[in-house]
Design a protein around this motif. Sequence first.
Motif: not given
Length: 247
Positions: A83-108
Amino acid sequence: MAGVLTTAASVRFTVWTNAMLTGACDPDTAAHKILGEDVGHHVSGLAAHPTPATLPVALNLLRAAGATQAHLALPIPGDPIGLAGPPTFNEAALETGEAVVLTGAEIGLVPSYVGPAVQWTVLPATSPLPADFGEADRGLRAALIEAAESLAKLDVAKWKPEVADALIDIRRIGSGKGDDLAPGYEARAVKTAATARRCLAIADAALEDDGAAITGAEADARRRALTDLASAARRALVAACGPPTSR
């Protein structure tokens, strides 16, 4: 959570999206592989698609949005790996324990499991620094040895013989059915990912209970050995599933 991570949708989404983005497969193939044995996946929150999109549609839209690489995140409280932020994304990812981040589109993308289906939510996300595969691989091997030695001293064979056997076997078996990542990933990454998944499954099973009657100090020592192993395994899995490069 570790048991879930052995077959996490985020692992499949990361490696097969990377395969698609490097031209190793087409979006339909990637979507099929991401789906796995689930009954359905949908992606909500894409700017170009106001309603939940199917995986093939979502993958095409993500590529059109500028996505160039996919990164896995397997955070837990106190260890926000990937995780590298922002807080809203970090919180959602932490709650689930997993996520995917896409470089270039800058979305998770954060998954939500609803029975045998997965709903992905798209949020703004900052790309993490590239994981050091060599360092993570060495860290996992060292943690595996340390965990085996620590648990042997605590008589894990009597406490949970299946854990003792698994810790012995894990260092001498190769990857098996279901362990492959995606086209473009080298054999070393595949093996490391397979080892990491097994370590996570072992830690999950062993942490379910304290087994035989033991002192509080022994229980703490067991838990510390297993949580250290799980932490190294998460880091190794994140690194192994990173964008394929010359390693």
